[in-house]
Design a protein around this motif. Structure first.
Motif, short mmCIF file in Angstrom:
data_model
loop_
_atom_site.label_atom_id
_atom_site.label_comp_id
_atom_site.label_asym_id
_atom_site.label_seq_id
_atom_site.Cartn_x
_atom_site.Cartn_y
_atom_site.Cartn_z
N GLU A 72 0.87 -1.17 0.00
CA GLU A 72 0.00 0.00 0.00
C GLU A 72 0.90 1.22 0.00
N ARG A 73 0.49 2.23 -0.73
CA ARG A 73 1.28 3.46 -0.83
C ARG A 73 1.70 3.92 0.57
N GLY A 74 3.01 4.16 0.76
CA GLY A 74 3.49 4.70 2.02
C GLY A 74 3.68 3.68 3.13
N ARG A 75 3.45 2.39 2.81
CA ARG A 75 3.62 1.37 3.86
C ARG A 75 4.47 0.21 3.34
N LYS A 76 5.01 -0.55 4.27
CA LYS A 76 5.74 -1.75 3.93
C LYS A 76 4.72 -2.83 3.50
N ALA A 77 5.10 -3.64 2.52
CA ALA A 77 4.17 -4.67 2.04
C ALA A 77 3.96 -5.76 3.09
N GLU A 78 2.76 -6.29 3.13
CA GLU A 78 2.49 -7.47 3.95
C GLU A 78 2.60 -8.71 3.06
N VAL A 79 3.10 -9.81 3.63
CA VAL A 79 3.25 -11.04 2.85
C VAL A 79 2.53 -12.18 3.57
N PHE A 80 1.82 -13.03 2.83
CA PHE A 80 1.11 -14.16 3.40
C PHE A 80 1.61 -15.45 2.77
N GLU A 81 1.84 -16.45 3.61
CA GLU A 81 2.25 -17.75 3.07
C GLU A 81 1.02 -18.64 2.91
N LEU A 82 0.89 -19.29 1.75
CA LEU A 82 -0.24 -20.17 1.48
C LEU A 82 0.30 -21.55 1.14
N ARG A 83 -0.42 -22.58 1.57
CA ARG A 83 -0.03 -23.94 1.20
C ARG A 83 -1.27 -24.68 0.71
N PHE A 84 -1.23 -25.12 -0.53
CA PHE A 84 -2.38 -25.81 -1.12
C PHE A 84 -1.98 -27.20 -1.57
N SER A 85 -2.96 -28.12 -1.55
CA SER A 85 -2.79 -29.34 -2.31
C SER A 85 -3.64 -29.15 -3.57
N GLY A 86 -3.58 -30.09 -4.48
CA GLY A 86 -4.39 -29.92 -5.69
C GLY A 86 -3.51 -29.69 -6.89
N ASN A 87 -4.13 -29.66 -8.06
CA ASN A 87 -3.37 -29.54 -9.31
C ASN A 87 -3.00 -28.08 -9.62
N ARG A 88 -2.23 -27.92 -10.70
CA ARG A 88 -1.73 -26.62 -11.11
C ARG A 88 -2.82 -25.56 -11.19
N GLU A 89 -3.92 -25.92 -11.85
CA GLU A 89 -4.99 -24.95 -12.04
C GLU A 89 -5.60 -24.56 -10.70
N SER A 90 -5.83 -25.55 -9.86
CA SER A 90 -6.43 -25.29 -8.56
C SER A 90 -5.52 -24.41 -7.69
N VAL A 91 -4.22 -24.68 -7.69
CA VAL A 91 -3.28 -23.87 -6.90
C VAL A 91 -3.32 -22.42 -7.39
N ARG A 92 -3.35 -22.24 -8.71
CA ARG A 92 -3.36 -20.89 -9.27
C ARG A 92 -4.64 -20.15 -8.90
N VAL A 93 -5.78 -20.81 -9.06
CA VAL A 93 -7.06 -20.15 -8.77
C VAL A 93 -7.14 -19.79 -7.29
N ARG A 94 -6.77 -20.73 -6.42
CA ARG A 94 -6.92 -20.46 -5.00
C ARG A 94 -5.92 -19.42 -4.49
N SER A 95 -4.74 -19.35 -5.13
CA SER A 95 -3.78 -18.30 -4.76
C SER A 95 -4.38 -16.93 -5.04
N VAL A 96 -4.95 -16.79 -6.23
CA VAL A 96 -5.53 -15.50 -6.62
C VAL A 96 -6.69 -15.13 -5.70
N LYS A 97 -7.56 -16.11 -5.42
CA LYS A 97 -8.71 -15.82 -4.55
C LYS A 97 -8.26 -15.44 -3.13
N ALA A 98 -7.21 -16.12 -2.63
CA ALA A 98 -6.73 -15.83 -1.28
C ALA A 98 -6.16 -14.41 -1.21
N LEU A 99 -5.48 -13.98 -2.27
CA LEU A 99 -4.92 -12.64 -2.27
C LEU A 99 -6.02 -11.59 -2.41
#
Lengths: 417, 417
Positions: free
Chosen positions: B379-406
């Motif tokens: 966010e402008r003027g602030r340090k970025a926050e980072v979140f660690e995610l761990r999924f099982s599932g296939n390539r498509e599922s990992v990609r979709v759930r990463s985007v939704k989580a963010l």
């Protein structure tokens, strides 16, 4: 052999989920030479479920049931089939062990209803569930063949492929010649023009049979034949494929069911070529399609979604004079498509650079009509080529077809080398 | 009132297309308070089609048929229904005029078989086709209601919404109280935890009813009630919505069926905030999801797909020492997610910057397991926050759930302001 598919689940009747299982199984059965005459969806209701099973058993030789084998009281598929066959249910010890192991390994207590997932019909072959808990069932009675599969596609598909299909081949299809088929995939051509080019072959078809079909931006033709050996089938299929290829050499990109981006990833990886992209109206769809292919990291370096004009200027050095001011061609123009493709190629230092700029809609933008799209294709050491595309259809359709059209141009370029 | 849906088409039985019409109509009928007990798919075959119609007419009050009303000899739906009802067919003059106009305006000759598209059943109400050529049919006989709709969804949906639904409301549903419902959408919570939080409400449900369901990375709850007026229904639905919201204020992001990215686009546009993104393993999926929303150009500036390490260094100034060498955390690390989010925000000069870096799979990468993903939110003027995610599932599922989580993290940030 005639088959019917019965999908069980009130959530299907409420429209909460799409019946993708019926499509998957229909396609698989077709490829095995089994005719499907009816698909039925019925809810989690004992009376109606039994009615559906009995009706299907009158009409068909093979019944495939999906869904309704989970742990809850609503899951009645095995009970209904057992009742229809006049048989009882019992716990399958290996399946029960699997359920127990699942709960033990997670440190959770197994509730009594979970035992239901290990039930099988007396006299049946249990179908192990490799990706879930509920065991499936295969059984023959009075010359009819019954298969029960789970509802979730990620359990249903592996159970069908690895358990039910071999069982059917061994028990139900002993006398049938197997069907072999090849899927031919085309780009840069519409369904009606393709049919026109193959009309005499389609009309004269007997063996192999030829079935064209289309989805957004893609056309396919499935050629199928029955034969006693794979070698004999392949000979017939290859001869027909060669005939079709001869007529459409610049459109037939694969003889297996893959999207054109997969062919591109494979061709470029083989040749050690790299790719980058600059997307405006497609907003990442092109890069997303490429990176959805496993292994694409070997040839795809990355790219830029330059949705705003500032991003076009800042990251891709599009001259301000092209974007704004009197007489400027504007962001949606062949001039900008050209700069975007050349600049992203240069920034990424890739062998090829792609660009898309257009009006995805809904509605016109800056005096340009929805559906007008320019795509650019830059190659190291050459001036970029630009193609003008005009589509009707909604935002999603314009975006998908723009990406497919540009992939087609890139594929043409790659095969002409 | 009980209804059945019959989809007609051999291409459905071959698995060439997915039966999305049945889902659409089931959902619409449910929302009108009509129970669907069976869905059937039958091929382009007169005998089997008539059999399916007659069977459904015995079981249900309302029959909806889709498909099989095009120009070819295979299109038999109206013929079969007419035969089942003991009626004849005739050409509907307005529909015939529409077909003729279509061919005249394109300068093409109309072939004789195209007249079939203007056929209607004697005594029926023709349903005009606003997005195609084949006219639909609505007819009542002996207290049963029959509707024939086209197969292509882009013709079927508008004909149902604007012609068939009003006809049903006027002719079949005169005595029924309409159903009203609200779709509540949740993010950042799984289906089982959500059900757990609402268990007492779900178990005690009578009016409104509560139906949870889930798809990849999304959970929804539909609450429905019957009422004689909309105001009365809204009062009941709003009271239940408030109860649910109270329990899950940090997860309920919309009370209409939209993806979370649409809520984000709306919130940011209202507040004049802008967004950019840097994507590695998701390869453009995040930006594609945002730009799929009409109007997103007001808040989304663009971003970078930094698939290769060179792109990360060159365009987003990730220090080489973070990416490679002894002790470097590597591309899939919280450190890199942080730099990517902050740098893309700075490059685009946007209010927020998002980043994703991870291993989508299949297979591990650089010693990191498939399914490990880091997402960053700057966010402008602030340090970025980072979140660690761990999924099982296939390539498509990992990609979709990463985007939704963010997206969920961004939405949380936006509502907390």
């Amino acid at each position: 052999m005639k088959a019917e598919i019965i999908a069980v689940g009130t959530e299907l009747l409420l429209g909460q989920i799409l019946n993708t299982n019926a499509q998957y199984l229909s396609r698989e059965l077709a490829s095995m030479g089994i005719d499907v005459y009816f698909q039925t969806v019925v809810g989690d209701n004992m009376g109606r479920l039994r009615h559906a099973i009995e009706l299907a058993a009158e009409r068909a030789d093979i019944l495939l049931l999906t869904g309704g084998i989970g742990p809850t009281q609503d899951d009645l598929t095995k009970d209904a089939l057992a009742a229809a066959l006049g048989r009882s249910l019992h716990i399958d010890p290996p399946a029960m062990e699997q359920v127990e192991r699942f709960f033990t390994s997670r440190g959770r207590e197994m509730t009594e209803n979970n035992r239901r997932q290990a039930l099988v019909i007396d006299g049946s072959t249990p179908l192990p569930n490799e990706t879930g808990l509920a065991v499936g069932v295969a059984i023959e009675q009075k010359g009819k063949f019954y298969i029960v599969l789970p509802g979730p596609p990620k359990e249903m598909k592996p159970m069908f492929d690895r358990q039910a299909k071999p069982w059917l081949l061994q028990h139900a299809l002993t006398d049938e010649m197997p069907i072999y088929s090849t899927m031919l995939k085309f780009a840069g051509i519409g369904e009606s023009l393709l049919e026109d080019k193959l009309l005499d072959l389609i009309q004269a078809q007997s063996d192999p049979t030829i079935a064209p079909y289309a989805k957004e931006g893609e056309v396919s033709v499935r050629i199928s034949t029955k034969a006693s050996t794979e070698a004999e089938a392949m000979k017939k299929l290859e001869a027909m494929e060669a005939k079709i290829r001869e007529r459409l050499p610049e459109h037939l990109y694969a003889n297996t069911d893959v999207p054109i981006e997969q062919t591109i990833v494979e061709l470029m990886t083989e040749r050690g070529l790299t790719l980058s992209a600059a997307e405006s109206c497609t907003g990442g769809l092109l890069m997303e399609s490429i990176t959805a292919i496993p292994g694409s990291s070997a040839m795809f370096l990355g790219g830029i979604v330059c949705y705003s004009n500032q991003m076009k200027e800042k990251l891709l050095h599009v001259p301000h004079s092209l974007l704004e001011g009197d007489g400027a061609p504007g962001a949606v123009s062949p001039e900008v498509a050209e700069v975007l493709a050349e600049q992203v190629r240069a920034v990424a230092d890739s062998d090829f650079g792609l660009s898309v700029t257009g009006v995805a809609g809904p509605g016109d933008s800056e005096g340009k009509p929805a559906g007008l799209v320019y795509v650019g294709l830059a190659e190291r050491g050459r001036k970029a080529e630009v193609f003008e595309l005009r589509f009707s259809g909604n935002r999603e359709s314009v975006r998908v077809r723009s990406v497919k059209a540009l992939f087609y141009q890139l594929w043409l370029k790659l095969i002409s080398k």
